[in-house]
Design an enzyme around this catalytic site. Sequence first.
Site, PDB file in Angstrom:
ATOM      1  N   GLN A 127      37.005  47.444  81.580  1.00  0.00           N
ATOM      2  CA  GLN A 127      37.426  46.443  82.566  1.00  0.00           C
ATOM      3  C   GLN A 127      37.403  46.989  83.988  1.00  0.00           C
ATOM      4  O   GLN A 127      37.018  46.303  84.929  1.00  0.00           O
ATOM      5  CB  GLN A 127      38.843  45.964  82.257  1.00  0.00           C
ATOM      6  CG  GLN A 127      38.886  44.948  81.144  1.00  0.00           C
ATOM      7  CD  GLN A 127      40.294  44.423  80.912  1.00  0.00           C
ATOM      8  OE1 GLN A 127      41.158  44.601  81.757  1.00  0.00           O
ATOM      9  NE2 GLN A 127      40.498  43.806  79.799  1.00  0.00           N
ATOM     10  N   TYR A 228      32.357  32.708  76.544  1.00  0.00           N
ATOM     11  CA  TYR A 228      31.508  31.963  77.479  1.00  0.00           C
ATOM     12  C   TYR A 228      31.305  30.531  76.991  1.00  0.00           C
ATOM     13  O   TYR A 228      31.636  30.194  75.868  1.00  0.00           O
ATOM     14  CB  TYR A 228      30.143  32.640  77.607  1.00  0.00           C
ATOM     15  CG  TYR A 228      30.187  33.916  78.389  1.00  0.00           C
ATOM     16  CD1 TYR A 228      30.000  33.918  79.769  1.00  0.00           C
ATOM     17  CD2 TYR A 228      30.443  35.120  77.766  1.00  0.00           C
ATOM     18  CE1 TYR A 228      30.051  35.095  80.489  1.00  0.00           C
ATOM     19  CE2 TYR A 228      30.499  36.307  78.482  1.00  0.00           C
ATOM     20  CZ  TYR A 228      30.304  36.281  79.842  1.00  0.00           C
ATOM     21  OH  TYR A 228      30.360  37.433  80.554  1.00  0.00           O
TER      22      TYR A 228
HETATM   23  P1  NAD Z   1      30.676  32.432  83.818  1.00  0.00           P
HETATM   24  O1  NAD Z   1      30.456  32.961  85.193  1.00  0.00           O
HETATM   25  O2  NAD Z   1      29.654  32.680  82.779  1.00  0.00           O
HETATM   26  O3  NAD Z   1      30.894  30.845  83.916  1.00  0.00           O
HETATM   27  C1  NAD Z   1      31.834  30.300  84.804  1.00  0.00           C
HETATM   28  C2  NAD Z   1      32.575  29.164  84.126  1.00  0.00           C
HETATM   29  O4  NAD Z   1      31.738  28.000  84.040  1.00  0.00           O
HETATM   30  C3  NAD Z   1      33.031  29.449  82.693  1.00  0.00           C
HETATM   31  O5  NAD Z   1      34.436  29.304  82.626  1.00  0.00           O
HETATM   32  C4  NAD Z   1      32.316  28.391  81.870  1.00  0.00           C
HETATM   33  O6  NAD Z   1      33.074  27.960  80.752  1.00  0.00           O
HETATM   34  C5  NAD Z   1      32.126  27.298  82.885  1.00  0.00           C
HETATM   35  N1  NAD Z   1      31.136  26.269  82.560  1.00  0.00           N
HETATM   36  C6  NAD Z   1      29.940  26.393  81.954  1.00  0.00           C
HETATM   37  N2  NAD Z   1      29.337  25.188  81.845  1.00  0.00           N
HETATM   38  C7  NAD Z   1      30.155  24.278  82.414  1.00  0.00           C
HETATM   39  C8  NAD Z   1      30.080  22.875  82.629  1.00  0.00           C
HETATM   40  N3  NAD Z   1      29.041  22.152  82.208  1.00  0.00           N
HETATM   41  N4  NAD Z   1      31.111  22.274  83.250  1.00  0.00           N
HETATM   42  C9  NAD Z   1      32.183  22.968  83.653  1.00  0.00           C
HETATM   43  N5  NAD Z   1      32.302  24.311  83.496  1.00  0.00           N
HETATM   44  C10 NAD Z   1      31.304  24.948  82.874  1.00  0.00           C
HETATM   45  O7  NAD Z   1      32.079  32.914  83.284  1.00  0.00           O
HETATM   46  P2  NAD Z   1      32.900  34.223  83.638  1.00  0.00           P
HETATM   47  O8  NAD Z   1      33.663  34.002  84.871  1.00  0.00           O
HETATM   48  O9  NAD Z   1      32.009  35.411  83.564  1.00  0.00           O
HETATM   49  O10 NAD Z   1      33.896  34.234  82.424  1.00  0.00           O
HETATM   50  C11 NAD Z   1      33.419  33.994  81.113  1.00  0.00           C
HETATM   51  C12 NAD Z   1      34.462  34.380  80.132  1.00  0.00           C
HETATM   52  O11 NAD Z   1      34.625  35.792  80.092  1.00  0.00           O
HETATM   53  C13 NAD Z   1      35.792  33.761  80.463  1.00  0.00           C
HETATM   54  O12 NAD Z   1      36.409  33.380  79.269  1.00  0.00           O
HETATM   55  C14 NAD Z   1      36.494  34.914  81.087  1.00  0.00           C
HETATM   56  O13 NAD Z   1      37.860  34.754  81.006  1.00  0.00           O
HETATM   57  C15 NAD Z   1      35.970  36.087  80.278  1.00  0.00           C
HETATM   58  N6  NAD Z   1      36.070  37.414  80.930  1.00  0.00           N
HETATM   59  C16 NAD Z   1      36.394  38.510  80.169  1.00  0.00           C
HETATM   60  C17 NAD Z   1      36.501  39.740  80.764  1.00  0.00           C
HETATM   61  C18 NAD Z   1      36.867  40.963  79.961  1.00  0.00           C
HETATM   62  O14 NAD Z   1      37.118  40.864  78.805  1.00  0.00           O
HETATM   63  N7  NAD Z   1      36.876  42.117  80.551  1.00  0.00           N
HETATM   64  C19 NAD Z   1      36.268  39.892  82.111  1.00  0.00           C
HETATM   65  C20 NAD Z   1      35.920  38.761  82.848  1.00  0.00           C
HETATM   66  C21 NAD Z   1      35.810  37.526  82.237  1.00  0.00           C
END
Ligand code: NAD
Length: 487
Positions: A127, A228
Amino acid sequence: MKIAIVRETFDGENRVAATPETVGKLIGLGASVSLEKGAGLGSRFTDADYQTAGATLTNTAAEALRDAEIVLTVRRPAAAKLAGVAKGALVIGALDPYGNEADVAALAKAGVTAVAMEFMPRITRAQVMDILSSQANLAGYQAVIDAAGAFDRAMPMMMTAAGTVRPAKAFVMGAGVAGLQAIATAKRLGAVVTATDVRAAAGEQVESLGAKFIMTDALKDASGTGGYARELTKEEQAAQAELVAGHIAKQDIVITTALIPGRPAPKLVTKAMVESMAPGSVIVDLAAERGGNVELTQPGKVVDHNGVTIIGYTNVQGRIPSSASQLYSRNLVSFLETLIDKAEKKLAINWDDELVKATVLTRDGAVVHPNFVATAAAAATPAAQAAVAKPAPVVPAATDAATPQDAPVKAGAAKAPRRAAAKKPAATADAAAPAEAAPVKKAPVRRAKAPAAPADGAAPAAAEPAKKPATRRTAAKKPASPAKDTE
Ligand code: NAD
């Protein structure tokens, strides 16, 4: 162990891969640091500060790079530039390899070990090295600042002797790392915030920040793998469009952040929807780099459509370069710490470490990353080279379960930060933290003030692991605006 940092040459890139603070840390690890003069100026770090931290300043990039064992960078450097580095030198940065296979092959040919930080697995241990999260978090914040700058009205409710001004209504589409930070920032500025996502789990996170989650009944949950989103079916898309069309017309500010690993950004806001908004409204499309969530977005540009401003900046984190460099450079140091033997003060890379395996693109003159080996072989012929240069496929996957990386999928949009599919949405130190977080060993728990209290300006709600939504919901006092204003 010489580490080199040179000026970024990518147009408009003001970030730098090391700050005076991290130079001190690198020296503490037993390295010597050579830095091209002026490398930090775009982020307002002066040569004098670097010198005080212990760096050796050089007049040219070539001098800094000469015999370096490690090169820290923000963007992928041209292979030709690396001619003087030590054999097998590590080149660590956001190397954006998809769609740039020929450049990756050139790095292999140059004999360097290219390490793509965006492929870092999203696992608990890594992280602190997660550049996607640290940079997306800042982009979410900056998106709201950009919106506020373009908005010709006040964001918070203003109660003055001359009367009351209603708060702005802000709608955030996509509640991942960037979206949650955008929600928190808009709340701090006093806007009445609603948000949507296609992952049901995002709802709790949105509400924990004091915003209202909206989602159509027709779309129960479109969670894909690794936390995702998956791509919506045609019916789901239609249901979502109907929901958005009804809601967006009443909004003053819309921030779109929606992404799906391996696909172009989904188009969520049509021309007709933009035309339904009142003149003076502002849309910030954070997905612009991946083609945009808004039909009218022009990547890299700000456009006016019937009085609605549509901001399509790419590299939004680069618009806040000082903070972005601070976090990015700390991500790099955290990774480097795993590659260095502190007692011996030299590189001691465990090539079997899952972090190393997930991120190393080239080694010993060859492309070694599983997602690129095939394309590298194909690129050996000029015809194939032309073919692989075109598409911009996406998605390396790396998860807590150490599943093998997904095969790249073509994306229609051009270059973009690629997402490593995360197995678990663990709360991150620097990211807008997901509430359905899997256990996180080291997630710092900040005692944030009420995330929704706009006046104190200090509530780092989105930076706080959303582990205690109930508590935070209680704390999240609504701004004085009536709740019914939220739709
Ligand atoms: P991302 O940048 O891939 O996407 C951004 C957001 O867009 C996501 O929440 C997704 O569900 C949403 N989305 C996709 N299609 C959509 C639509 N048609 N309408 C509305 N929203 C839509 O996502 P991210 O910010 O990289 O995060 C993805 C996941 O990874 C999340 O669950 C986040 O909490 C998680 N995450 C985990 C870690 C970790 O474990 N270290 C770190 C960061 C994020």
